[in-house]
Design an enzyme around this catalytic site. Sequence first.
Site, PDB file in Angstrom:
ATOM      1  N   GLY A  13       0.777  -1.229   0.000  1.00 16.72           N
ATOM      2  CA  GLY A  13       0.000   0.000   0.000  1.00 16.72           C
ATOM      3  C   GLY A  13       0.810   1.282   0.000  1.00 16.72           C
ATOM      4  O   GLY A  13       1.829   1.411  -0.699  1.00 16.72           O
ATOM      5  N   TYR A 165     -11.603   2.259  14.664  1.00 17.38           N
ATOM      6  CA  TYR A 165     -10.602   2.855  13.770  1.00 17.38           C
ATOM      7  C   TYR A 165     -10.526   4.370  14.023  1.00 17.38           C
ATOM      8  O   TYR A 165      -9.428   4.926  14.160  1.00 17.38           O
ATOM      9  CB  TYR A 165     -10.984   2.572  12.312  1.00 17.38           C
ATOM     10  CG  TYR A 165      -9.962   3.062  11.308  1.00 17.38           C
ATOM     11  CD1 TYR A 165      -8.826   2.318  10.997  1.00 17.38           C
ATOM     12  CD2 TYR A 165     -10.136   4.276  10.634  1.00 17.38           C
ATOM     13  CE1 TYR A 165      -7.889   2.764  10.072  1.00 17.38           C
ATOM     14  CE2 TYR A 165      -9.208   4.736   9.702  1.00 17.38           C
ATOM     15  CZ  TYR A 165      -8.091   3.968   9.426  1.00 17.38           C
ATOM     16  OH  TYR A 165      -7.161   4.430   8.508  1.00 17.38           O
TER      17      TYR A 165
HETATM   18  N1  LIG Z   1      -5.862   3.619   2.292  1.00 18.92           N
HETATM   19  C1  LIG Z   1      -6.480   4.703   2.695  1.00 18.92           C
HETATM   20  O1  LIG Z   1      -7.386   5.227   2.039  1.00 18.92           O
HETATM   21  C2  LIG Z   1      -6.084   5.348   4.007  1.00 18.92           C
HETATM   22  C3  LIG Z   1      -6.793   6.499   4.420  1.00 18.92           C
HETATM   23  C4  LIG Z   1      -6.432   7.118   5.613  1.00 18.92           C
HETATM   24  C5  LIG Z   1      -5.384   6.604   6.361  1.00 18.92           C
HETATM   25  N2  LIG Z   1      -4.719   5.475   5.944  1.00 18.92           N
HETATM   26  C6  LIG Z   1      -3.616   4.990   6.764  1.00 18.92           C
HETATM   27  O2  LIG Z   1      -2.493   4.801   5.942  1.00 18.92           O
HETATM   28  C7  LIG Z   1      -1.629   3.811   6.539  1.00 18.92           C
HETATM   29  C8  LIG Z   1      -1.229   2.791   5.478  1.00 18.92           C
HETATM   30  O3  LIG Z   1      -2.382   2.068   5.127  1.00 18.92           O
HETATM   31  P1  LIG Z   1      -2.621   1.383   3.694  1.00 18.92           P
HETATM   32  O4  LIG Z   1      -3.909   1.879   3.215  1.00 18.92           O
HETATM   33  O5  LIG Z   1      -1.413   1.511   2.877  1.00 18.92           O
HETATM   34  O6  LIG Z   1      -2.838  -0.134   4.182  1.00 18.92           O
HETATM   35  P2  LIG Z   1      -2.227  -1.534   3.685  1.00 18.92           P
HETATM   36  O7  LIG Z   1      -2.059  -1.543   2.203  1.00 18.92           O
HETATM   37  O8  LIG Z   1      -3.084  -2.557   4.301  1.00 18.92           O
HETATM   38  O9  LIG Z   1      -0.761  -1.532   4.325  1.00 18.92           O
HETATM   39  C9  LIG Z   1      -0.597  -1.556   5.713  1.00 18.92           C
HETATM   40  C10 LIG Z   1       0.835  -1.927   6.033  1.00 18.92           C
HETATM   41  O10 LIG Z   1       0.935  -2.082   7.476  1.00 18.92           O
HETATM   42  C11 LIG Z   1       1.385  -3.415   7.768  1.00 18.92           C
HETATM   43  N3  LIG Z   1       0.777  -3.935   8.989  1.00 18.92           N
HETATM   44  C12 LIG Z   1      -0.525  -3.879   9.342  1.00 18.92           C
HETATM   45  N4  LIG Z   1      -0.716  -4.516  10.507  1.00 18.92           N
HETATM   46  C13 LIG Z   1       0.478  -4.999  10.899  1.00 18.92           C
HETATM   47  C14 LIG Z   1       0.917  -5.741  12.018  1.00 18.92           C
HETATM   48  N5  LIG Z   1       0.069  -6.143  12.973  1.00 18.92           N
HETATM   49  N6  LIG Z   1       2.221  -6.066  12.107  1.00 18.92           N
HETATM   50  C15 LIG Z   1       3.089  -5.698  11.149  1.00 18.92           C
HETATM   51  N7  LIG Z   1       2.736  -4.979  10.056  1.00 18.92           N
HETATM   52  C16 LIG Z   1       1.443  -4.642   9.932  1.00 18.92           C
HETATM   53  C17 LIG Z   1       0.925  -4.226   6.561  1.00 18.92           C
HETATM   54  O11 LIG Z   1       1.606  -5.445   6.523  1.00 18.92           O
HETATM   55  P3  LIG Z   1       0.888  -6.723   5.819  1.00 18.92           P
HETATM   56  O12 LIG Z   1       0.963  -6.444   4.354  1.00 18.92           O
HETATM   57  O13 LIG Z   1       1.725  -7.864   6.279  1.00 18.92           O
HETATM   58  O14 LIG Z   1      -0.514  -6.774   6.337  1.00 18.92           O
HETATM   59  C18 LIG Z   1       1.254  -3.276   5.434  1.00 18.92           C
HETATM   60  O15 LIG Z   1       2.627  -3.288   5.143  1.00 18.92           O
HETATM   61  C19 LIG Z   1      -2.413   3.228   7.699  1.00 18.92           C
HETATM   62  O16 LIG Z   1      -1.975   3.814   8.913  1.00 18.92           O
HETATM   63  C20 LIG Z   1      -3.845   3.646   7.405  1.00 18.92           C
HETATM   64  O17 LIG Z   1      -4.629   3.723   8.580  1.00 18.92           O
HETATM   65  C21 LIG Z   1      -5.044   4.846   4.784  1.00 18.92           C
END
Ligand SMILES: NC(=O)c1ccc[n+]([C@@H]2O[C@H](COP(=O)([O-])OP(=O)(O)OC[C@H]3O[C@@H](n4cnc5c(N)ncnc54)[C@H](OP(=O)(O)O)[C@@H]3O)[C@@H](O)[C@H]2O)c1
Length: 278
Positions: A13, A165
Site C-alpha cells: 500500500g 478505527y
Molecule cells: N488507504 C487509505 O485510504 C487510508 C486512508 C487514511 C489513512 N490510511 C492509513 O495509511 C496507513 C497505510 O495504510 P494502507 O492503506 O497503505 O494499508 P495496507 O495496504 O493494508 O498496508 C498496511 C501496512 O501495514 C502493515 N501492517 C498492518 N498490521 C500490521 C501488524 N500487525 N504487524 C506488522 N505490520 C502490519 C501491513 O503489513 P501486511 O501487508 O503484512 O498486512 C502493510 O505493510 C495506515 O496507517 C492507514 O490507517 C489509509
Amino acid sequence: MTSTIFITGATDGIGRRTAESLAATGADLIIHGRTQAKLEPVIAALEAIPGHGRVQSLAAELSDLQAVRELATALEDTLGDRPLDVLLNNAGVFMTEAARSPQGHELTWAINHLTPALLCQLLLPSLRRSPTARCINVSSMVHKQGELRWDDFNFDGGFNDRAAYAQSKLAMVLFTIELARRLGDSGPIAVSLHPGVISTKLLVDGFKMQGRDSLDDGAATSIYLALLPAAELRPHAGGYFKRKQIDSVHPIAHDAQVCARLYERTCALLGVEPLSPR
Ligand SMILES: NC(=O)c1ccc[n+]([C@@H]2O[C@H](COP(=O)([O-])OP(=O)(O)OC[C@H]3O[C@@H](n4cnc5c(N)ncnc54)[C@H](OP(=O)(O)O)[C@@H]3O)[C@@H](O)[C@H]2O)c1
C-alpha cells in the site's frame, strides 16, 4: 548528508509506495514488514531503483508491544551510531472483528495507536542524535469522527469497527500534538497526516470501499513531511497535514488538557516515562 528513514508497514500500500519514492531520493531506508518473507521482494524492488541508498529491513508483528520493544532495540542496533532522521509510523489496520493483542488490547487500538506511540517514545534517543529529526504519524481524516472511550478504549462494551478505527486515529492526532508540545522548540518534530483515500487492502477489505486517490497521492504528504527542511517544518510542530498542507482537526484536539490526558494515559498503558509537560 544522507537521511536515514525508518518506515513501518513498508511492504504494501501507501508505505511501500512511500519507500519506493524515498529510495529514488538516495535516502538510506530501514523498512519494516510483518515478516522477512514479505520484506524480501520489497528490498529487491527498492534496490532496483536508480539512485537508491542503503536499504535495510526489520521484521516485527506490531500488535505485540513486546515485539515492538524488540523492534526498537533492533533498529537501534541497525543504526549503530547513525542518527535516525525520520520515524514514519505508517503501518495501520482496519479490524472488522474484535480481537486482542498478547497484552490484552483491542487490535485496532494496539496497532494504530499504542504501537506508533511506543515507537515515538522509545526512539527519541536515536531521533535526538539528528538535528533535523521528525516523527511522522499517518493518521486519517476519519479521526474527525472519532470519540475517545476513556473507560473502554478496548470496546469491551461491544465492538464497532469504524468507531474503533476512528478512535485510534484520533488518539494518534492528540498524542502527536502533546508529544510535539513536550518536545519543545528544539529536537525532534512530531506531526501527523491524512494520506488520502486510496484503494489499498485496508480500504478495500476493511472499509469495503474504493479510493479516489492514487498510491502516489497517498505517499505524497508523508514524503513531503519527511523531506521538508526542519526550519520549515518546525513552525508546524504537532500539526496535522492533508495534501501537504495543515488541515483542521477534531475540535477536542484544541483542548490542551485532553491532549495531555491522552498522552499521559497512553504512556501509562505502555509503561513508559512520559516527557515532562512544558
Ligand atoms: N488507504 C487509505 O485510504 C487510508 C486512508 C487514511 C489513512 N490510511 C492509513 O495509511 C496507513 C497505510 O495504510 P494502507 O492503506 O497503505 O494499508 P495496507 O495496504 O493494508 O498496508 C498496511 C501496512 O501495514 C502493515 N501492517 C498492518 N498490521 C500490521 C501488524 N500487525 N504487524 C506488522 N505490520 C502490519 C501491513 O503489513 P501486511 O501487508 O503484512 O498486512 C502493510 O505493510 C495506515 O496507517 C492507514 O490507517 C489509509
